[in-house]
Design a protein around this motif. Sequence first.
Motif, PDB file in Angstrom:
ATOM      1  N   UNK A   1      11.244  22.111 -58.028  1.00 49.68           N
ATOM      2  CA  UNK A   1       9.880  22.413 -57.601  1.00 49.68           C
ATOM      3  C   UNK A   1       9.934  23.211 -56.301  1.00 49.68           C
ATOM      4  N   UNK A   2       9.361  24.404 -56.269  1.00 51.99           N
ATOM      5  CA  UNK A   2       9.350  25.188 -55.030  1.00 51.99           C
ATOM      6  C   UNK A   2       8.741  24.374 -53.884  1.00 51.99           C
ATOM      7  N   UNK A   3       9.404  24.377 -52.747  1.00 54.99           N
ATOM      8  CA  UNK A   3       9.016  23.522 -51.624  1.00 54.99           C
ATOM      9  C   UNK A   3       8.990  24.317 -50.334  1.00 54.99           C
ATOM     10  N   UNK A   4       7.941  24.115 -49.557  1.00 53.19           N
ATOM     11  CA  UNK A   4       7.803  24.740 -48.249  1.00 53.19           C
ATOM     12  C   UNK A   4       7.728  23.628 -47.216  1.00 53.19           C
ATOM     13  N   UNK A   5       8.555  23.718 -46.218  1.00 47.32           N
ATOM     14  CA  UNK A   5       8.626  22.715 -45.153  1.00 47.32           C
ATOM     15  C   UNK A   5       7.862  23.202 -43.931  1.00 47.32           C
ATOM     16  N   UNK A   6       7.031  22.349 -43.367  1.00 51.21           N
ATOM     17  CA  UNK A   6       6.311  22.664 -42.138  1.00 51.21           C
ATOM     18  C   UNK A   6       6.781  21.742 -41.032  1.00 51.21           C
ATOM     19  N   UNK A   7       6.969  22.283 -39.850  1.00 52.33           N
ATOM     20  CA  UNK A   7       7.341  21.458 -38.708  1.00 52.33           C
ATOM     21  C   UNK A   7       6.089  20.832 -38.099  1.00 52.33           C
ATOM     22  N   UNK A   8       6.310  19.843 -37.245  1.00 53.11           N
ATOM     23  CA  UNK A   8       5.250  19.304 -36.412  1.00 53.11           C
ATOM     24  C   UNK A   8       5.115  20.164 -35.160  1.00 53.11           C
ATOM     25  N   UNK A   9       3.938  20.128 -34.544  1.00 51.81           N
ATOM     26  CA  UNK A   9       3.785  20.761 -33.231  1.00 51.81           C
ATOM     27  C   UNK A   9       4.625  20.007 -32.211  1.00 51.81           C
ATOM     28  N   UNK A  10       5.143  20.714 -31.234  1.00 48.70           N
ATOM     29  CA  UNK A  10       6.003  20.045 -30.264  1.00 48.70           C
ATOM     30  C   UNK A  10       5.240  19.104 -29.341  1.00 48.70           C
ATOM     31  N   UNK A  11       3.897  19.241 -29.256  1.00 46.25           N
ATOM     32  CA  UNK A  11       3.147  18.311 -28.411  1.00 46.25           C
ATOM     33  C   UNK A  11       2.774  17.015 -29.142  1.00 46.25           C
ATOM     34  N   UNK A  12       2.985  16.982 -30.467  1.00 45.04           N
ATOM     35  CA  UNK A  12       2.711  15.791 -31.284  1.00 45.04           C
ATOM     36  C   UNK A  12       1.281  15.280 -31.101  1.00 45.04           C
ATOM     37  N   UNK A  13       0.360  16.190 -30.804  1.00 41.88           N
ATOM     38  CA  UNK A  13      -1.035  15.808 -30.570  1.00 41.88           C
ATOM     39  C   UNK A  13      -1.699  15.377 -31.876  1.00 41.88           C
ATOM     40  N   UNK A  14      -2.269  14.174 -31.882  1.00 36.99           N
ATOM     41  CA  UNK A  14      -2.828  13.629 -33.121  1.00 36.99           C
ATOM     42  C   UNK A  14      -4.005  14.453 -33.628  1.00 36.99           C
ATOM     43  N   UNK A  15      -4.937  14.792 -32.747  1.00 38.52           N
ATOM     44  CA  UNK A  15      -6.110  15.544 -33.172  1.00 38.52           C
ATOM     45  C   UNK A  15      -5.725  16.928 -33.683  1.00 38.52           C
ATOM     46  N   UNK A  16      -4.744  17.555 -33.049  1.00 34.03           N
ATOM     47  CA  UNK A  16      -4.301  18.871 -33.498  1.00 34.03           C
ATOM     48  C   UNK A  16      -3.701  18.807 -34.896  1.00 34.03           C
TER      49      UNK A  16
END
Length: 216
Positions: A80-95
């Motif tokens: 299954x084609x898969x795209x990985x996304x990183x988290x923001x480095x500030x780990x801000x919940x609302x963002x």
Amino acid sequence: MGGTGVYRADQPRAAAAVRLSGVSPHTYQLTWPAPGDPTLAARASELLNGAGFETRADATRGFDHGVFVPLKVALPEADIPTVQLSLRDDLDAEAHLAAGRALAPLRDEGVLIIGSGNTYHNMSKMMRAMRGGPDGPVNGGDFDRWLTGAVTHEDPGARRAMLAAWDRAPGARDANPREEHLIPLHVVAGAALADRGEKTLEDHVLGAVESAFRFG
């Protein structure tokens, strides 16, 4: 398929192959060679950029363990084609809730959005408890009950507000001293828009309560 792994955007590429102590040597030989999807990656970037998020593609980075470990178990054929996304480095919940809302159109385009992580990830406490350390048994039940109530709340606005302030919940920082293993849930919850969450799994790992949720 889209996925949010547990690595941060500020981590070096080598973090995708982090070595964990106490892991059998053969595990470092495991592979999950799923194909990527440049078109989907570009679409995700378009949606995030349109919502004010700066994005950068990295076609050379391998899958983070937060992506390939669960998907190797669930989809061993890796077809299954898969795209990985990183988290923001500030780990801000609302963002991260907002990033999920930006990605919501993908759900109507045949994309499964997965947030991979843990609802309890105080590994040092879990390891000490396993060895009979002074902290006593691990549980995390207070936070798990709160999180279940937040995710399954029938009011989308209340759910967003609760998840944005997750660190004020009972037992929050005991369960997640750092939030990178929890925040992928916020992306999925954001993408769910008004859909109510459902708890699909409750397990106990090294004495800690771990749960899984789905939307839609």
